[in-house]
Scaffold this motif. Structure first.
Motif, PDB file in Angstrom:
ATOM      1  N   ALA A 167      19.711 -10.756  -9.165  1.00 61.44           N
ATOM      2  CA  ALA A 167      18.655 -11.737  -8.878  1.00 61.44           C
ATOM      3  C   ALA A 167      18.293 -11.834  -7.396  1.00 61.44           C
ATOM      4  CB  ALA A 167      19.044 -13.099  -9.434  1.00 61.44           C
ATOM      5  N   PRO A 168      19.263 -11.875  -6.457  1.00 62.39           N
ATOM      6  CA  PRO A 168      18.870 -12.030  -5.047  1.00 62.39           C
ATOM      7  C   PRO A 168      18.083 -10.854  -4.475  1.00 62.39           C
ATOM      8  CG  PRO A 168      21.144 -12.689  -5.367  1.00 62.39           C
ATOM      9  CD  PRO A 168      20.717 -11.992  -6.623  1.00 62.39           C
ATOM     10  N   LEU A 169      18.130  -9.721  -5.126  1.00 62.10           N
ATOM     11  CA  LEU A 169      17.380  -8.558  -4.652  1.00 62.10           C
ATOM     12  C   LEU A 169      15.907  -8.617  -5.038  1.00 62.10           C
ATOM     13  CD1 LEU A 169      19.893  -5.671  -5.477  1.00 62.10           C
ATOM     14  CD2 LEU A 169      19.538  -6.827  -3.289  1.00 62.10           C
ATOM     15  N   ARG A 204      21.096 -10.441   2.269  1.00 58.91           N
ATOM     16  CA  ARG A 204      20.497 -10.797   3.554  1.00 58.91           C
ATOM     17  C   ARG A 204      19.321  -9.873   3.817  1.00 58.91           C
ATOM     18  NH1 ARG A 204      23.366 -14.068   7.205  1.00 58.91           N
ATOM     19  NH2 ARG A 204      25.572 -14.417   6.710  1.00 58.91           N
ATOM     20  N   GLY A 205      18.130 -10.414   3.774  1.00 57.34           N
ATOM     21  CA  GLY A 205      16.936  -9.665   4.117  1.00 57.34           C
ATOM     22  C   GLY A 205      16.155 -10.439   5.151  1.00 57.34           C
ATOM     23  N   ASP A 206      14.864 -10.549   4.982  1.00 57.71           N
ATOM     24  CA  ASP A 206      14.054 -11.396   5.852  1.00 57.71           C
ATOM     25  C   ASP A 206      14.275 -12.857   5.463  1.00 57.71           C
ATOM     26  OD1 ASP A 206      12.999  -9.137   7.056  1.00 57.71           O
ATOM     27  OD2 ASP A 206      11.331  -9.010   5.640  1.00 57.71           O
ATOM     28  N   GLY A 207      14.425 -13.716   6.464  1.00 61.09           N
ATOM     29  CA  GLY A 207      14.619 -15.131   6.183  1.00 61.09           C
ATOM     30  C   GLY A 207      16.073 -15.432   5.853  1.00 61.09           C
ATOM     31  N   PRO A 208      16.336 -16.632   5.304  1.00 62.10           N
ATOM     32  CA  PRO A 208      17.712 -17.009   4.978  1.00 62.10           C
ATOM     33  C   PRO A 208      18.258 -16.150   3.839  1.00 62.10           C
ATOM     34  CG  PRO A 208      16.166 -18.629   4.117  1.00 62.10           C
ATOM     35  CD  PRO A 208      15.371 -17.699   4.981  1.00 62.10           C
ATOM     36  N   GLY A 227      18.747 -19.355  -5.189  1.00 59.36           N
ATOM     37  CA  GLY A 227      18.084 -20.044  -4.096  1.00 59.36           C
ATOM     38  C   GLY A 227      18.658 -19.632  -2.761  1.00 59.36           C
ATOM     39  N   THR A 228      18.396 -20.443  -1.745  1.00 61.98           N
ATOM     40  CA  THR A 228      18.887 -20.166  -0.394  1.00 61.98           C
ATOM     41  C   THR A 228      19.774 -21.289   0.131  1.00 61.98           C
ATOM     42  OG1 THR A 228      16.885 -21.146   0.573  1.00 61.98           O
ATOM     43  CG2 THR A 228      16.866 -18.763   0.163  1.00 61.98           C
ATOM     44  N   THR A 252      28.196  -9.430   4.627  1.00 59.96           N
ATOM     45  CA  THR A 252      26.835  -8.894   4.565  1.00 59.96           C
ATOM     46  C   THR A 252      26.192  -8.966   5.935  1.00 59.96           C
ATOM     47  OG1 THR A 252      25.995 -11.071   3.895  1.00 59.96           O
ATOM     48  CG2 THR A 252      26.450  -9.479   2.146  1.00 59.96           C
ATOM     49  N   CYS A 253      25.275  -8.066   6.177  1.00 60.14           N
ATOM     50  CA  CYS A 253      24.557  -8.037   7.446  1.00 60.14           C
ATOM     51  C   CYS A 253      23.068  -7.945   7.157  1.00 60.14           C
ATOM     52  CB  CYS A 253      24.993  -6.862   8.311  1.00 60.14           C
ATOM     53  SG  CYS A 253      24.797  -5.242   7.543  1.00 60.14           S
TER      54      CYS A 253
END
Length: 233
Positions: A121-123, A183-187, A202-203, A231-232
């Motif tokens: 889901a987070p992807l 971790r991508g763009d934003g939180p 969610g975030t 994660t980075c």
């Protein structure tokens, strides 16, 4: 269960239409096993051998995977491991090899008790249905009269995605808690699957942990802290 085998998505839709609203689509049928809560339907359409296209295509920054691809075949695929190492690692902890040879990626996404919906889901992964088209994996459900054909997974940057799983045992049982962090763009985008509560995304870490029991919340908080450290962006 009376069932028929579909040749492809169009054939599966035709079989579902002929059988009526009580018919279920299945591939590995592992969610009908005695240890799972899903009742055996009276009528079914077997899509395990249906032609949903190539098992795995990686192009345009995404992995496009056939919904009826067996988990063990995906786990062993070098291209999948190179593109999505956390997914390959997670698949090694989904049941025994005999289960993984039957269970499919699509089944793991649709089944609420599985690990894969929360993991992906987070992807921003999508489940692609023959009629309804693409929907977020967290919203995917087995709809009457439709067939899940593909799973599309955007490829994260190396090290930007982590999945943590806690079960009664490492294998052979559904997860008690499964946490995914990207971790991508934003939180960071978060997803937590908890037995008896379902999936939360969610975030906001606080919202993610709300509703858990004291012990589960403490464990989930530790899992989240560890995942965020690993994660980075």
């Amino acid at each position: 269960m009376r069932h028929a085998r579909a040749k492809d998505a169009a054939h599966a839709l035709a079989l579902l239409g002929a059988m009526g609203p009580g018919a279920r689509v299945f591939a590995g049928a592992t969610t009908f096993a005695p240890v799972t809560p899903d009742p055996l339907p009276a009528l079914g359409v077997d899509v395990s051998g249906a032609d949903f296209g190539s098992m795995l295509e990686i192009a345009g920054g995404a992995a496009d995977i056939a919904a009826n691809a067996p988990l063990e075949a995906l786990r062993r695929d070098p291209a999948l491991r190179a593109a999505l190492p956390p997914l390959a690692d997670l698949l090694a902890r989904v049941g025994a090899m005999a289960v993984r040879n039957l269970a499919t990626l699509g089944g793991g996404v649709i089944w609420p008790g599985g690990d894969l919906r929360a993991a992906l889901a987070p992807l921003g992964a999508e489940a692609v249905f023959a009629k309804a088209g693409a929907v977020p994996v967290e919203d995917a459900a087995q709809e009457t009269g439709d067939v899940l054909t593909r799973i599309r997974i955007p490829l994260p940057a190396p090290g930007a995605w982590t999945v943590e799983k806690l079960g009664h045992r490492e294998r052979f049982s559904p997860a008690k808690l499964i946490l995914s962090v990207h971790r991508g763009d934003g939180p960071p985008r978060l997803a937590l699957g908890a037995a008896g509560r379902g999936l939360t995304t969610g975030t906001d870490p606080g919202a993610l942990l709300s509703g858990l029991g004291r012990t589960e919340a403490r464990i989930a908080r530790a899992m989240l802290s560890d995942a965020l450290e690993r994660t980075c962006a």
